[in-house]
Design a protein around this motif. Structure first.
Motif, PDB file in Angstrom:
ATOM      1  N   ARG A 123     -69.455 -35.975  65.113  1.00 10.94           N
ATOM      2  CA  ARG A 123     -70.232 -34.821  65.001  1.00 10.94           C
ATOM      3  C   ARG A 123     -69.749 -33.958  66.300  1.00 10.94           C
ATOM      4  NH1 ARG A 123     -73.563 -37.118  62.151  1.00 10.94           N
ATOM      5  NH2 ARG A 123     -74.316 -38.899  64.207  1.00 10.94           N
ATOM      6  N   GLU A 124     -69.459 -34.812  67.327  1.00 12.74           N
ATOM      7  CA  GLU A 124     -69.771 -34.332  68.447  1.00 12.74           C
ATOM      8  C   GLU A 124     -68.165 -34.088  69.229  1.00 12.74           C
ATOM      9  OE1 GLU A 124     -69.388 -38.384  70.668  1.00 12.74           O
ATOM     10  OE2 GLU A 124     -71.168 -38.985  70.706  1.00 12.74           O
ATOM     11  N   ARG A 125     -67.310 -34.191  67.796  1.00 15.72           N
ATOM     12  CA  ARG A 125     -66.060 -33.317  68.432  1.00 15.72           C
ATOM     13  C   ARG A 125     -65.804 -31.788  67.316  1.00 15.72           C
ATOM     14  NH1 ARG A 125     -61.643 -37.539  66.259  1.00 15.72           N
ATOM     15  NH2 ARG A 125     -59.976 -35.836  66.960  1.00 15.72           N
ATOM     16  N   GLY A 126     -67.210 -31.690  66.538  1.00 18.70           N
ATOM     17  CA  GLY A 126     -67.437 -30.526  66.250  1.00 18.70           C
ATOM     18  C   GLY A 126     -66.711 -30.545  65.067  1.00 18.70           C
ATOM     19  N   ILE A 127     -66.793 -31.479  64.343  1.00 22.38           N
ATOM     20  CA  ILE A 127     -65.826 -32.072  62.752  1.00 22.38           C
ATOM     21  C   ILE A 127     -66.946 -31.943  61.743  1.00 22.38           C
ATOM     22  CG2 ILE A 127     -64.118 -32.670  61.795  1.00 22.38           C
ATOM     23  CD1 ILE A 127     -62.855 -33.572  64.325  1.00 22.38           C
ATOM     24  N   VAL A 128     -66.777 -31.823  60.602  1.00 25.88           N
ATOM     25  CA  VAL A 128     -67.570 -31.583  59.474  1.00 25.88           C
ATOM     26  C   VAL A 128     -67.575 -32.307  58.724  1.00 25.88           C
ATOM     27  CG1 VAL A 128     -68.765 -30.124  57.472  1.00 25.88           C
ATOM     28  CG2 VAL A 128     -68.467 -29.062  59.559  1.00 25.88           C
ATOM     29  N   GLY A 137     -75.944 -33.780  41.479  1.00 23.07           N
ATOM     30  CA  GLY A 137     -75.894 -33.005  42.892  1.00 23.07           C
ATOM     31  C   GLY A 137     -74.999 -32.405  44.023  1.00 23.07           C
ATOM     32  N   SER A 138     -73.543 -33.306  43.674  1.00 26.45           N
ATOM     33  CA  SER A 138     -72.289 -32.851  44.197  1.00 26.45           C
ATOM     34  C   SER A 138     -71.848 -30.988  43.562  1.00 26.45           C
ATOM     35  CB  SER A 138     -71.317 -33.677  43.905  1.00 26.45           C
ATOM     36  OG  SER A 138     -71.217 -35.292  44.364  1.00 26.45           O
ATOM     37  N   LEU A 139     -71.309 -30.387  44.185  1.00 28.32           N
ATOM     38  CA  LEU A 139     -70.702 -29.314  44.213  1.00 28.32           C
ATOM     39  C   LEU A 139     -69.433 -28.969  44.152  1.00 28.32           C
ATOM     40  CD1 LEU A 139     -72.950 -27.785  46.861  1.00 28.32           C
ATOM     41  CD2 LEU A 139     -73.711 -27.395  45.257  1.00 28.32           C
ATOM     42  N   PRO A 140     -68.384 -28.844  42.830  1.00 25.23           N
ATOM     43  CA  PRO A 140     -67.020 -28.375  43.109  1.00 25.23           C
ATOM     44  C   PRO A 140     -66.518 -27.991  44.010  1.00 25.23           C
ATOM     45  CG  PRO A 140     -68.338 -26.228  42.183  1.00 25.23           C
ATOM     46  CD  PRO A 140     -70.109 -27.544  42.704  1.00 25.23           C
ATOM     47  N   LEU A 141     -65.754 -28.638  43.834  1.00 26.05           N
ATOM     48  CA  LEU A 141     -64.515 -28.662  44.903  1.00 26.05           C
ATOM     49  C   LEU A 141     -63.829 -27.183  44.863  1.00 26.05           C
ATOM     50  CD1 LEU A 141     -63.004 -29.674  47.485  1.00 26.05           C
ATOM     51  CD2 LEU A 141     -61.854 -30.740  46.104  1.00 26.05           C
ATOM     52  N   GLU A 142     -63.678 -26.899  43.859  1.00 26.72           N
ATOM     53  CA  GLU A 142     -63.269 -25.387  43.761  1.00 26.72           C
ATOM     54  C   GLU A 142     -63.655 -24.315  44.026  1.00 26.72           C
ATOM     55  OE1 GLU A 142     -61.923 -29.317  40.967  1.00 26.72           O
ATOM     56  OE2 GLU A 142     -63.868 -27.969  40.939  1.00 26.72           O
ATOM     57  N   THR A 143     -65.029 -24.367  44.626  1.00 23.90           N
ATOM     58  CA  THR A 143     -65.345 -23.016  45.063  1.00 23.90           C
ATOM     59  C   THR A 143     -65.746 -23.080  46.040  1.00 23.90           C
ATOM     60  OG1 THR A 143     -67.704 -23.755  43.440  1.00 23.90           O
ATOM     61  CG2 THR A 143     -66.009 -22.620  42.357  1.00 23.90           C
ATOM     62  N   LEU A 144     -65.145 -24.491  46.784  1.00 20.88           N
ATOM     63  CA  LEU A 144     -65.530 -24.857  48.074  1.00 20.88           C
ATOM     64  C   LEU A 144     -64.932 -24.217  48.994  1.00 20.88           C
ATOM     65  CD1 LEU A 144     -67.034 -25.887  50.115  1.00 20.88           C
ATOM     66  CD2 LEU A 144     -65.537 -27.839  49.893  1.00 20.88           C
ATOM     67  N   ALA A 145     -65.809 -22.941  49.980  1.00 17.32           N
ATOM     68  CA  ALA A 145     -64.693 -22.604  51.167  1.00 17.32           C
ATOM     69  C   ALA A 145     -64.599 -23.925  52.248  1.00 17.32           C
ATOM     70  CB  ALA A 145     -65.365 -21.024  51.638  1.00 17.32           C
ATOM     71  N   LEU A 146     -63.836 -24.574  52.044  1.00 15.34           N
ATOM     72  CA  LEU A 146     -63.151 -25.366  52.656  1.00 15.34           C
ATOM     73  C   LEU A 146     -63.267 -24.973  55.146  1.00 15.34           C
ATOM     74  CD1 LEU A 146     -60.817 -28.020  51.208  1.00 15.34           C
ATOM     75  CD2 LEU A 146     -62.957 -28.408  51.640  1.00 15.34           C
ATOM     76  N   PRO A 147     -64.532 -25.887  55.354  1.00 16.49           N
ATOM     77  CA  PRO A 147     -63.856 -25.727  56.767  1.00 16.49           C
ATOM     78  C   PRO A 147     -62.485 -26.118  57.429  1.00 16.49           C
ATOM     79  CG  PRO A 147     -65.758 -27.275  56.530  1.00 16.49           C
ATOM     80  CD  PRO A 147     -65.553 -26.701  55.092  1.00 16.49           C
ATOM     81  N   ARG A 148     -62.194 -25.458  58.656  1.00 19.56           N
ATOM     82  CA  ARG A 148     -60.733 -25.332  58.488  1.00 19.56           C
ATOM     83  C   ARG A 148     -61.362 -26.805  59.301  1.00 19.56           C
ATOM     84  NH1 ARG A 148     -56.363 -24.084  60.021  1.00 19.56           N
ATOM     85  NH2 ARG A 148     -56.241 -22.195  59.628  1.00 19.56           N
ATOM     86  N   ARG A 149     -62.115 -27.511  60.824  1.00 21.88           N
ATOM     87  CA  ARG A 149     -62.091 -28.150  61.252  1.00 21.88           C
ATOM     88  C   ARG A 149     -63.424 -29.656  60.222  1.00 21.88           C
ATOM     89  NH1 ARG A 149     -61.080 -29.384  66.089  1.00 21.88           N
ATOM     90  NH2 ARG A 149     -62.519 -30.439  66.796  1.00 21.88           N
ATOM     91  N   VAL A 150     -63.045 -30.151  59.234  1.00 20.96           N
ATOM     92  CA  VAL A 150     -63.320 -31.076  58.293  1.00 20.96           C
ATOM     93  C   VAL A 150     -62.461 -32.416  57.919  1.00 20.96           C
ATOM     94  CG1 VAL A 150     -62.060 -30.155  56.150  1.00 20.96           C
ATOM     95  CG2 VAL A 150     -64.490 -31.218  56.121  1.00 20.96           C
TER      96      VAL A 150
END
Length: 212
Positions: A123-128, A137-150
């Motif tokens: 969190r301190e480094r701005g990483i999700v 309840g998990s969402l599908p990875l296939e339709t996820l727009a992944l954050p660049r910093r993750v």
């Protein structure tokens, strides 16, 4: 049986030696049998790491290690192949390096005693922090727009993400499956998730992309 050369790597350098700090005199003289791409043949380990550091991607990988999971080494190997910024081992400090096939020498691997400590630093480094697990309840990875910093975090083989990890994640996502098994191997899931980031954010036309 697999096809390919009988020996891995190359023998001693033929002809005048190249000049430059990246070259390793011992490898030039004796040959380079390491499992590295051709661009790094005869290079010193430190020079390879420095070159990788100049090109590393913005995603991180974390995996929980409460039972000395045998998957961790394979996750590190995949993280090296996809050029992850860092790999974070959460829990026990010792981990089974056999599956890494010495790629941990080229990859930044860090230890965190708790997932809460990892989450706070991220969190301190701005990483999700995103969990990958087939939880209700998990969402599908296939339709996820992944954050660049993750940072993609994975749980132990079997139990999956711990309760602490689930609570620390900004969200959790699952990988679509179509067969009879309830889950896939943690190291396989990690490779799929890393490649999902690569497809969305990496420069696939760059000369640095190696395809064999």
């Amino acid at each position: 049986m697999p096809h390919g050369p009988a020996e891995v790597g190359v023998g001693p350098w033929v002809g005048p030696w190249p000049e430059g700090e990246q070259w390793d005199p011992a490898l030039l003289a004796g040959g380079d049998r390491r499992n590295v791409v051709d661009r790094y043949r005869y290079w010193r380990l430190e020079a390879i790491v420095a070159d990788l550091d100049a090109r590393r991607h913005d995603f991180h990988v974390a995996i929980e290690n409460w039972q000395h999971d045998f998957n961790i080494g394979t996750v590190v190997r995949s993280a090296n192949a996809f050029l992850a910024a860092e790999v974070h081992i959460v829990g026990n400090r010792r981990w089974n390096r056999r599956g890494a096939m010495v790629t941990d020498r080229y990859q930044h691997v860090r230890h965190h005693p708790t997932v809460e400590g990892l989450a706070e630093e991220l969190r301190e480094r701005g990483i999700v922090l995103l969990g990958i697990d087939n939880l209700p309840g998990s969402l599908p990875l296939e339709t996820l727009a992944l954050p660049r910093r993750v940072c993609l975090i994975f749980g132990q083989e079997g139990p999956g993400l711990s309760e602490a990890a689930r609570a620390a994640c900004d969200a959790t996502f699952s990988i679509a499956q179509f067969g009879s098994t309830r889950s896939i191997n943690a190291s396989a899931a990690a490779a799929i998730a890393m490649h999902a980031w690569v497809r969305q954010h990496a420069d696939l036309d760059a000369q640095d992309a190696w395809r064999g």
